[in-house]
Design a protein around this motif. Structure first.
Motif, PDB file in Angstrom:
ATOM      1  N   GLU A  75      -4.191  -3.889  -8.611  1.00 27.62           N
ATOM      2  CA  GLU A  75      -2.810  -4.059  -9.064  1.00 27.62           C
ATOM      3  C   GLU A  75      -1.818  -3.566  -8.011  1.00 27.62           C
ATOM      4  N   LEU A  76      -2.177  -2.496  -7.320  1.00 22.91           N
ATOM      5  CA  LEU A  76      -1.284  -1.886  -6.339  1.00 22.91           C
ATOM      6  C   LEU A  76      -1.595  -2.321  -4.910  1.00 22.91           C
ATOM      7  N   VAL A  77      -2.842  -2.697  -4.666  1.00 21.74           N
ATOM      8  CA  VAL A  77      -3.251  -3.184  -3.341  1.00 21.74           C
ATOM      9  C   VAL A  77      -3.939  -4.535  -3.543  1.00 21.74           C
ATOM     10  N   PRO A  78      -3.162  -5.580  -3.837  1.00 24.33           N
ATOM     11  CA  PRO A  78      -3.765  -6.875  -4.190  1.00 24.33           C
ATOM     12  C   PRO A  78      -4.367  -7.630  -3.015  1.00 24.33           C
ATOM     13  N   ASP A  79      -3.951  -7.312  -1.804  1.00 23.70           N
ATOM     14  CA  ASP A  79      -4.424  -8.020  -0.620  1.00 23.70           C
ATOM     15  C   ASP A  79      -5.755  -7.431  -0.163  1.00 23.70           C
ATOM     16  N   ALA A  80      -6.821  -8.197  -0.338  1.00 25.17           N
ATOM     17  CA  ALA A  80      -8.149  -7.700   0.034  1.00 25.17           C
ATOM     18  C   ALA A  80      -8.319  -7.529   1.536  1.00 25.17           C
ATOM     19  N   SER A  81      -7.392  -8.059   2.321  1.00 25.82           N
ATOM     20  CA  SER A  81      -7.464  -7.874   3.777  1.00 25.82           C
ATOM     21  C   SER A  81      -6.785  -6.584   4.221  1.00 25.82           C
ATOM     22  N   ALA A  82      -6.288  -5.799   3.262  1.00 23.34           N
ATOM     23  CA  ALA A  82      -5.636  -4.528   3.588  1.00 23.34           C
ATOM     24  C   ALA A  82      -6.615  -3.590   4.288  1.00 23.34           C
ATOM     25  N   LYS A  83      -6.088  -2.805   5.212  1.00 25.46           N
ATOM     26  CA  LYS A  83      -6.884  -1.775   5.881  1.00 25.46           C
ATOM     27  C   LYS A  83      -6.865  -0.527   5.008  1.00 25.46           C
ATOM     28  N   VAL A  84      -8.032  -0.148   4.506  1.00 27.83           N
ATOM     29  CA  VAL A  84      -8.141   0.941   3.527  1.00 27.83           C
ATOM     30  C   VAL A  84      -8.980   2.073   4.106  1.00 27.83           C
ATOM     31  N   LEU A  85      -8.454   3.282   4.007  1.00 32.59           N
ATOM     32  CA  LEU A  85      -9.163   4.484   4.456  1.00 32.59           C
ATOM     33  C   LEU A  85      -9.866   5.125   3.265  1.00 32.59           C
TER      34      LEU A  85
END
Length: 248
Positions: A75-85
């Motif tokens: 819901e808050l980070v909908p873009d699966a291509s986001a760089k996540v730590l």
């Protein structure tokens, strides 16, 4: 289960009910007493976590991914291509499932070398080839660039950092504050710090509040109260407290 007992011990120590006594970077961290004081406490001890990960090969800390964490994170980070730590990846199968759901641009670290080795076994070689990075690192002094990530997903690592201070709450708060400042440094403006906490929710909240007083860098968007997504998932399905901030 060993990990279940650890969760109970985390809660007990944090609330004072008991008196506390990467792929190319597999080596043990060197600790410098000039950087910060290290307490005699198991949660701040690499050997303790190495032993834990050796005995417990897989455990989803606080919650799993599908139908638990997934609807609230996406819901808050909908873009699966986001760089996540991912701090403190260890033996958490939830993060592997998150990867399989499409979030492949993950950078993960753990304080304990065996935590990294455990995560590498969980992910397997095919997933590891697609990940951005996995290594041994200390959340209080991260080896990453400024504003490098779109989101951070913390599942209990901040709790463990606070508990590493043992009975010395000033030291515990100092260590936690260092980690929160590092999250502010590595997150992009508009990035999301998504924290799942149970043992030390009050301490985590206070540390972000203090960081905000000093830097004005956080806008809180989830405060631990029950939240319902548009498709009907409620956050009380997660057996923990969800605290979320936007980096401003």
């Amino acid at each position: 289960m060993l990990a279940g007992l650890l969760l109970l011990l985390l809660a007990v120590q944090c609330h004072g009910w008991l008196s506390p006594n990467v792929l190319q970077h597999p080596t043990r961290l060197r600790q410098s007493s000039s950087s910060y004081e290290e307490p005699d406490n198991q949660f701040g001890n690499q050997n303790y976590w190495d032993k834990t990960y050796t005995q417990e090969k897989e455990f989803s800390w606080y919650c799993g991914w599908s139908e638990e964490l997934e609807p609230f994170f996406t819901e808050l980070v909908p873009d699966a291509s986001a760089k996540v730590l991912i701090p403190g990846i260890g033996n958490d199968g939830c993060i592997r499932d998150m990867f399989d759901a499409g979030y492949t641009h993950l950078t993960a670290f753990d304080y304990a070398p065996e935590g990294v080795e455990c995560a590498k076994r969980l992910f397997g070689s095919s997933r590891l080839k697609l990940m951005d990075d996995m290594r041994v690192a200390d959340a209080r002094s991260l080896p990453y660039d400024d504003e490098a990530y779109d989101a951070v997903l913390d599942k209990g690592t901040l709790d463990s950092i606070y508990l590493s201070g043992g009975a010395d709450k000033d030291l515990a708060s100092k260590h936690l504050g260092m980690a929160v400042k590092e999250l502010a440094r590595v997150l992009k403006r508009g990035g999301i710090a998504f924290c799942v906490t149970a043992a030390c929710a009050d301490a985590v909240q206070e540390s972000f509040d203090k960081s905000n007083e000093e830097q004005r860098c956080w806008k809180q968007i989830r405060d631990g109260s029950i939240h319902m997504t548009d498709d009907g998932y409620t956050s009380n399905n997660i057996d923990a407290t969800v605290l979320v901030w936007e980096r401003v």
